[in-house]
Design an enzyme around this catalytic site. Structure first.
Site, PDB file in Angstrom:
ATOM      1  CB  CYS A 142      -0.996  -0.026   1.154  1.00  0.00           C
ATOM      2  SG  CYS A 142      -2.376   1.126   0.885  1.00  0.00           S
ATOM      3  CE  LYS A 163      -9.096   5.129   3.703  1.00  0.00           C
ATOM      4  NZ  LYS A 163      -9.181   5.131   5.186  1.00  0.00           N
ATOM      5  CB  SER A 192      -7.952   0.935   3.360  1.00  0.00           C
ATOM      6  OG  SER A 192      -8.176   2.003   4.258  1.00  0.00           O
ATOM      7  CG  HIS A 235      -4.233  -2.676   3.280  1.00  0.00           C
ATOM      8  ND1 HIS A 235      -3.049  -2.619   3.988  1.00  0.00           N
ATOM      9  CD2 HIS A 235      -4.539  -1.397   2.951  1.00  0.00           C
ATOM     10  CE1 HIS A 235      -2.661  -1.354   4.100  1.00  0.00           C
ATOM     11  NE2 HIS A 235      -3.534  -0.601   3.476  1.00  0.00           N
ATOM     12  CD  GLU A 237      -2.094  -5.846   5.128  1.00  0.00           C
ATOM     13  OE1 GLU A 237      -2.080  -4.655   5.490  1.00  0.00           O
ATOM     14  OE2 GLU A 237      -2.112  -6.189   3.929  1.00  0.00           O
ATOM     15  NE  ARG A 249      -9.665   5.835  11.426  1.00  0.00           N
ATOM     16  CZ  ARG A 249      -8.806   5.267  10.574  1.00  0.00           C
ATOM     17  NH1 ARG A 249      -7.817   4.512  11.021  1.00  0.00           N
ATOM     18  NH2 ARG A 249      -8.955   5.443   9.271  1.00  0.00           N
TER      19      ARG A 249
END
EC number: 2.3.1.46
Length: 309
Positions: A142, A163, A192, A235, A237, A249
């Site tokens: 990333c 985003k 992300s 991502h 992972e 968040r």
């Protein structure tokens, strides 16, 4: 591949609860095997969570992997206890004379920060230059992809207006490439990021080979022909809940984020998400360890033959 970690690392119990094979240092010392040495430069704020995610993916093969965690930001962490960092992380000065079979550079929440404004940007450049002579193969994830493209190829920072967040479909371009061996023709993986990776940019300004793209034509997975460097812009992972945690968040922070694409069932954040990319993530890291690290690294790391210019 049982990962070899310090006995007291929190990930040991966390991963064993998932039936992931973790070998502690005390047990591994009784085996006469030269483990692969993999260095993880963890740039994420929640370091313990990130450790768990990457160690889970590195554990799925029959050889030992000796994990060393690296930090380059000396500032006090707001998300990780200082005791944990002091016990389980090394500084660059501790390892700069060593060689490693593999290096993983994680992402970081720095998509809207200019490179020269990143507090540890000089240290990032130092590690990447060092890796040319001291690491067999490096995997960038990333934001680290964006940083590496700038340092290694001089490509300016490319930023999206909005985003990119969600789980997106990708397709492989080279079905017989070693890094994508065993991949489905189309597969899902989470993103992300604000960083932008148009495939045309990679083709026009680097000698890297794009191995997989998003449906929108962004480069997802690409690598050098000599296997010394590999890049994944998403991502793989991530846990099933990671995108949800990031979304809520941002909601609490009043940022009015879009609901992550193709993630919550029925696009409803009240529904529990499920990981649809787990097999892809495991296969990607297994292929990297096998074909980009294990099969080309020397048995004696003192005899490395760097080819990355």
């Amino acid at each position: 591949m049982p990962i070899r970690v310090p006995d007291e690392l929190p990930a040991v119990n966390f991963l064993r609860e998932e039936n992931v094979f973790v070998m502690t240092t005390s047990r591994a010392s009784g085996q006469e095997i030269r483990p692969l040495k993999v260095l993880i430069l963890n740039l994420m704020p929640k370091k313990i969570e990130t450790e768990n995610q990457f160690l889970r993916l590195l554990s799925n093969s029959p050889l030992q992997v000796d994990i060393q965690l690296l930090r380059i930001d000396s500032r006090e962490s707001r998300n990780t206890p200082a005791e944990h960092l002091n016990n389980f992380y090394c500084n660059f000065e501790d390892i700069q004379e060593q060689n490693f079979d593999g290096l993983i550079v994680t992402g970081a929440p720095l998509g809207l920060v200019e490179f020269n404004d990143v507090a540890y940007w000089p240290q990032i450049k130092q590690v990447l230059e060092w890796s040319k002579d001291h690491v067999t193969s490096t995997l960038f994830v990333c934001w680290a992809v964006q940083a590496a493209l700038n340092i290694l190829y001089g490509i300016p920072k490319q930023t999206r207006t909005d985003k990119l967040s969600g789980v997106y479909e990708h397709h492989i371009l080279h079905p017989h490439a070693l890094l994508t061996r065993g991949f489905d023709d189309s597969f899902l993986a989470p993103h992300s990021r604000y960083a932008d990776f148009p495939a045309a940019l990679i083709r026009d300004y680097t000698d890297l080979e794009i191995l997989a793209e998003t449906e929108e034509g962004d480069a997802y997975l690409f690598a050098s022909k000599d296997k010394r460097i590999a890049f994944v812009t998403g991502h793989p992972e991530y846990d099933a809940q990671t995108l949800a945690q990031e979304y809520f968040r941002d909601v609490e922070a009043g940022l009015n984020p879009d609901v992550p694409y193709n993630y919550f069932p029925h696009n409803d954040p009240q529904n529990t998400p499920r990981a649809s990319w787990r097999s892809h993530g495991n296969l990607l890291f297994t292929n990297w360890l096998n074909y980009y690290v294990y099969q080309i690294t020397p048995y004696d790391l003192r005899h490395m033959n760097p080819t990355l210019d």
